[in-house]
Design a protein around this motif. Structure first.
Motif, PDB file in Angstrom:
ATOM      1  N   MET B  82       0.829  -1.197   0.000  1.00 13.56           N
ATOM      2  CA  MET B  82       0.000   0.000   0.000  1.00 13.56           C
ATOM      3  C   MET B  82       0.868   1.253   0.000  1.00 13.56           C
ATOM      4  N   PRO B  84       0.076   4.685   1.194  1.00 12.46           N
ATOM      5  CA  PRO B  84      -1.056   5.305   1.879  1.00 12.46           C
ATOM      6  C   PRO B  84      -1.245   6.772   1.505  1.00 12.46           C
ATOM      7  N   LYS B  88       2.674   9.198   4.623  1.00 12.37           N
ATOM      8  CA  LYS B  88       2.949   8.523   5.902  1.00 12.37           C
ATOM      9  C   LYS B  88       4.370   7.973   5.987  1.00 12.37           C
ATOM     10  N   PHE B  90       8.121   7.621   7.654  1.00 12.89           N
ATOM     11  CA  PHE B  90       8.544   7.595   9.057  1.00 12.89           C
ATOM     12  C   PHE B  90       9.551   8.716   9.296  1.00 12.89           C
ATOM     13  N   PRO B  91       9.179   9.717  10.098  1.00 11.17           N
ATOM     14  CA  PRO B  91      10.054  10.890  10.230  1.00 11.17           C
ATOM     15  C   PRO B  91      11.404  10.597  10.876  1.00 11.17           C
ATOM     16  N   SER B  92      11.504   9.584  11.728  1.00 15.16           N
ATOM     17  CA  SER B  92      12.818   9.379  12.357  1.00 15.16           C
ATOM     18  C   SER B  92      13.702   8.446  11.528  1.00 15.16           C
ATOM     19  N   LEU B  93      13.252   8.069  10.331  1.00 19.05           N
ATOM     20  CA  LEU B  93      14.082   7.252   9.445  1.00 19.05           C
ATOM     21  C   LEU B  93      14.571   8.093   8.265  1.00 19.05           C
ATOM     22  N   ILE B 101      12.750  -0.280   5.170  1.00 17.26           N
ATOM     23  CA  ILE B 101      11.693  -0.825   6.031  1.00 17.26           C
ATOM     24  C   ILE B 101      10.554  -1.383   5.184  1.00 17.26           C
ATOM     25  N   ARG B 147       9.010   2.617  -1.149  1.00 20.47           N
ATOM     26  CA  ARG B 147       8.887   1.820   0.077  1.00 20.47           C
ATOM     27  C   ARG B 147       7.932   0.642  -0.153  1.00 20.47           C
TER      28      ARG B 147
ATOM     29  N   ARG C 166      15.406  -0.295  12.992  1.00 17.96           N
ATOM     30  CA  ARG C 166      14.554   0.481  12.073  1.00 17.96           C
ATOM     31  C   ARG C 166      13.088   0.225  12.385  1.00 17.96           C
ATOM     32  N   ARG C 169      12.052   2.130  15.448  1.00 19.18           N
ATOM     33  CA  ARG C 169      11.822   3.564  15.226  1.00 19.18           C
ATOM     34  C   ARG C 169      10.565   3.801  14.400  1.00 19.18           C
ATOM     35  N   ASP C 173       7.262   5.866  15.473  1.00 18.18           N
ATOM     36  CA  ASP C 173       6.721   7.001  14.707  1.00 18.18           C
ATOM     37  C   ASP C 173       5.234   6.830  14.441  1.00 18.18           C
ATOM     38  N   ASP C 174       4.847   5.650  13.948  1.00 19.70           N
ATOM     39  CA  ASP C 174       3.490   5.490  13.437  1.00 19.70           C
ATOM     40  C   ASP C 174       3.191   3.992  13.333  1.00 19.70           C
ATOM     41  N   THR C 177       0.998   2.719  10.206  1.00 15.92           N
ATOM     42  CA  THR C 177       1.700   2.624   8.937  1.00 15.92           C
ATOM     43  C   THR C 177       2.741   1.505   9.004  1.00 15.92           C
ATOM     44  N   LEU C 180       1.485  -1.658   7.756  1.00 18.43           N
ATOM     45  CA  LEU C 180       1.447  -1.797   6.302  1.00 18.43           C
ATOM     46  C   LEU C 180       2.772  -2.332   5.762  1.00 18.43           C
ATOM     47  N   PHE C 286      12.966  16.531  17.170  1.00 15.39           N
ATOM     48  CA  PHE C 286      11.511  16.428  17.067  1.00 15.39           C
ATOM     49  C   PHE C 286      11.034  15.396  18.070  1.00 15.39           C
TER      50      PHE C 286
END
Lengths: 357, 235, 287
Positions: B82, B84, B88, B90-93, B101, B147, C166, C169, C173-174, C177, C180, C286
């Protein structure tokens, strides 16, 4: 069609009348009850008051404090200081002790409101520890080992002579009776005050903040100020209760007065087991707590172990506590704070009711 | 060859039914567009397909097996990935970690890997060490697509991949689709931008109020028929 | 007062507090969960070390190799069956459940082991020291500090260099997601708590070999750990070490002035940092 907002139900009006009658009956209890029963009732009532104030913070304000022992300790020690160092009457000192707790809560709030959620919880705990360590440095009040109220002060409480005469008791029993009355008055006032607060506009704002802080802000609710207000209110109430508890105990030490187990852990279990976020919950919780303690007190650590397990179990499987279970089954609410939107249909005269939080 | 098929798919959000008896199918190497107005049920459909919403098992059949009741983490392992809505990331990656991932569910050894993705979207290779959220919207969309591809899916679900992007950027992204399809993956595109979606798709389904109101090949459908199916007759 | 000696002791004590804090920091970083029973779990691990070492006649350092997998399992099951059920938008359930767990653990340990003080017997190591010119440093404190650094490097490697890191983390974060991507958040959370319990075992090893312990000391260790995490800034493990050193230094310096002020000085240092730098010394960009 007409609408009106209704906050009471028929049951709640009956229960209000019952509550008033019950307070009167409890006030007459010293005429019949043994001294032991009065002491147990004193314990129940003071724990109930502490529980109501913690519930106001955590259940309604979302502020999980593990530092309530700070206010119990400050209240108790302020009372002792006024009596021992300044020769005040203990009863007058109890009232002022609440103000001392209120004063201490201002810097405490200043620090702990910098932390959020779980960190707020541990922050309040650290602050209570700091107060305990500071008080232990205060040699005039016995330092780390603590001190007792002078006999003379406790024997000649205001009104003690009158009580001795009316009930024909000795001065120690008269002190218990006075303390019991004060505990009853305090518990009744705390419940009435919190009930009134929750039904007021502030209470509505508080539940709005708890449900959704963002939305609450967008409709003009100042969540920060509200949280401060209930933090201060609960510090004051907890401080007075602490002073009263130590008036009855007549002996204080930093480890006892600032005990996280006695003044916060027990209180949390009372509220969680009874039902967090309701006024009925702590009442039910304190009775369960008293029963458990009477049954298991001889087993020491087993008692606390089972209390901890009971708290976890309730939180996992019935997060709204015993009162939540009862009220779900029966729909009963003794202290309704929900607002019901009542639709008066002109044709049939029947009312239909919609729930509205 | 039929890859993915729904049988009278009915999806619910609590008490609210969002999809009613939706039948659609997707063949390998095919691109199918799902079009419809806001709230028509497109996102619900994709959420059902990717496992984020649970359905009755037989309502979604993938590779001949019922997958309707599987969870999102199981569905992606079967080979449905998917992209999305809203990307979406991942901000820390970092960019590269976001891509890596995507391969968590497996699929290593397939056509798509980091090198192939950097060929497809060269700008990602240049910025691979940066936090993904530092990229422009279009580049972030490339990361989100990459991704999803890292699991070498048989079906790629794309939810509103052109939303909020500049036309030139949208063109770049759509230009990558044939390359993805040529690896045999089926693509389902959900778009509000009808003409963009129809120009890229072999077939389309139009959804209104949770029901399929029109389906077919873009070149055989008249503008009026699509308009009626999209907004309702007489709108 | 020997200033240099005090400072060195304080820094080394900070290593112990960083070990207390690393597990707390790890779990908070991944699932925003503060485990109020963290200190009591350290004490539990210390008792498990005590039993293993005395029953099998092992050095506590060898016993740790046996206790670590046990604690790993305890962490996994705890997260899977208890803590995991409480995660959600409401912050009260996890706090109340872990607080209940803290009280229950303390009293279970009290029931099982009495209130007597115990100590892990590390033999000659307990008193060994190394002469470093002007100061003499205990081997055990030195080992504690080195272990803290190794643990932090290992956790950072795990976090930033492995596929599991990974996934940690990404889930943090989420979580929706992450699903998925084929990640099962529940397993990730269980894994994180289990790894935190490995760190807890190491912390317990030094807690028990350096000083006496009894069932009641858990909450104080939680508080030191918490102070170290806040001082360092949430989410930074090196910051947590700096936070631990700050508390360790404050306590040692306070104690050198007046032994009664040891704990108080640590708390006051924490309040000062909270006053001057509310986001800690090394805040994350952040959150």
């Amino acid at each position: 069609m007409r609408y009106s907002i209704q906050t009471s139900t028929r049951f709640s009006r009956v229960s209000l009348a019952l509550a008033v009658a019950m307070v009167f009956m409890l006030a007459l209890l010293p005429a019949y009850a043994s001294r032991g029963l009065l002491q147990d009732m004193f314990f129940i009532l003071t724990m109930l008051t502490l529980a109501q104030f913690w519930n106001l913070l955590a259940g309604y304000g979302g502020l999980l404090s593990i530092g309530q022992q700070a206010f119990v300790g400050v209240g108790g020690y302020a009372m002792f200081a006024l009596v021992i160092l300044h020769g005040w009457d203990p009863l007058a000192a109890v009232a002022v002790a609440g103000c001392a707790a209120l004063l201490v809560s201002i810097p405490m709030g200043f620090f702990s409101f910098r932390l959020h959620g779980a960190y707020f919880a541990i922050g309040t705990w650290v602050l209570a520890e700091v107060l305990r360590l500071l008080v232990a440095q205060f040699k005039a009040l016995g330092g780390g080992t603590g001190t007792s109220l002078p006999r003379a002060a406790t024997r000649n409480l205001w009104g003690a002579d009158w009580v001795k005469e009316v009930f024909d008791v000795k001065s120690a029993a008269a002190r218990d009776i006075l303390a019991y009355w004060l505990a009853l008055a305090l518990a009744a006032a705390a419940i009435a005050g919190i009930y009134y607060l929750l039904r007021s506009k502030q209470g509505l704002a508080l539940s709005a903040v708890r449900d959704n802080a963002e939305v609450a802000r967008s409709v003009g609710v100042n969540a920060h100020r509200l949280k401060w207000q209930i933090f201060l209110a609960s510090a004051f109430g907890t401080g007075i209760t602490g002073a009263l508890i130590y008036l009855q105990k007549a002996r204080i030490s930093p480890d006892a007065a600032f005990s996280v187990t006695d003044w916060t852990a027990y209180i949390i279990f009372i509220v969680v087991i009874g039902g967090i976020g309701t006024i009925e919950g702590p009442i039910l919780g304190v009775l369960v707590f008293y029963l458990l303690q009477s049954l298991l007190a001889d087993y020491g650590s087993w008692y606390l172990l089972s209390l901890g397990v009971a708290g976890i179990t309730v939180m996992l499987f019935a997060p709204r506590g015993l009162w939540g279970l009862i009220s779900d089954r029966t729909g009963v609410q003794c202290f309704p704070i929900r607002r019901l939107l009542v639709q008066h249909s002109n044709k049939t005269g029947e009312n239909s009711v919609r729930n509205h939080h | 060859m039929c890859l993915l098929k729904t049988n009278r798919l009915a999806a619910h959000y609590n008490d609210f039914q969002a999809l009613f008896a939706v039948d659609l199918h997707l063949d390998a190497g095919e691109t199918v567009a799902i079009i419809g107005a806001n709230g028509a049920g497109k996102t619900t459909l994709l959420r059902s397909l990717c496992g984020a919403l649970a359905n009755a098992p037989e309502q979604i059949v993938f590779d001949g097996e019922p997958v309707g009741a599987l969870s999102a983490e199981q569905v992606v392992r079967r080979g449905i990935a998917m992209v999305p809505e809203g990307r979406k990331l991942f901000p820390s990656l970092s960019v590269e970690e976001n891509l890596q991932i995507g391969g968590y569910a497996g699929g290593a050894g397939g056509f798509w890997n980091l090198a192939k993705l950097y060929e497809l979207f060269p700008v990602l290779g240049e910025r691979r060490r940066q936090p993904a959220t530092r990229l422009s919207g279009g580049q972030q969309q490339m990361v989100a697509i990459g991704r999803a591809l890292m699991s070498n899916p048989k079906v790629l679900l794309c939810d509103e991949i052109s939303l909020g992007l500049a036309p030139a950027v949208i063109r770049d992204i759509y230009n990558a689709l044939p390359g993805i399809r040529s690896q045999g993956a089926g693509v389902i595109l959900v778009e509000q931008d009808i003409s963009r979606a129809l120009s890229a798709a072999n077939r389309f389904y139009c959804i209104m109020e949770g029901r399929v109101t029109l389906s077919g090949e873009p070149e055989n459908a008249s503008r009026d028929a699509i308009h009626d199916a999209y907004f309702g007759v007489g709108a | 007062m020997n200033y240099l000696d005090t400072v060195v002791q304080g820094v080394l004590l900070g290593g112990l507090y960083a070990l207390f804090a690393a597990g707390l920091s790890l779990v908070f970083g991944i699932m925003r969960l503060v485990n109020l029973a963290h200190g009591d779990l350290i004490v539990l691990a210390a008792y498990l070390l005590l039993i293993t070492a005395s029953v099998l006649g092992l050095s506590p350092f060898v016993a740790a190799a046996a206790v670590a997998p046990l604690m790993f399992g305890i962490g996994w099951l705890l997260q899977r069956h208890v803590l995991g059920r409480t995660l959600g938008a409401d912050i009260l359930p996890p706090l109340l459940v872990t607080f209940g767990l803290s009280i229950a653990l303390q009293n279970a340990l009290l029931q099982g082991f009495s209130a007597d003080s115990r100590r892990l017997n590390s033999g000659a190591l307990a008193t060994a020291s190394i002469d470093l010119g002007p100061v003499s440093v205990g081997v055990l404190p030195l080992l504690t500090f080195a272990s803290a650094i190794v643990v932090i490097i290992a956790l950072n490697q795990l976090f930033y260099r492995t596929e599991l890191g990974r996934a940690f983390r990404a889930t943090s974060d989420d979580a929706d997601t992450a699903r998925l991507m084929g990640i099962q958040p529940q397993r990730i959370f269980s894994g994180a708590t289990a790894i935190a319990m490995l760190v807890v075992t190491i912390a317990a090893l030094y807690l028990g070999t350096r000083a006496n312990f009894d069932p009641s000391i858990g909450p104080a260790r939680l508080i030191y750990a918490f102070e170290a995490v806040i001082i360092g800034g949430l989410g930074s493990l090196w910051g947590t070490l700096a936070g631990g050193i700050t508390i360790g230094l404050a306590q040692t310096i306070g104690a050198a002035i007046n032994p009664e002020w040891q704990i108080l000085s640590g708390h006051i240092a924490f309040l000062l940092v909270l006053l001057l730098k509310p986001r800690g010394l090394f805040p994350r960009a952040f959150d």
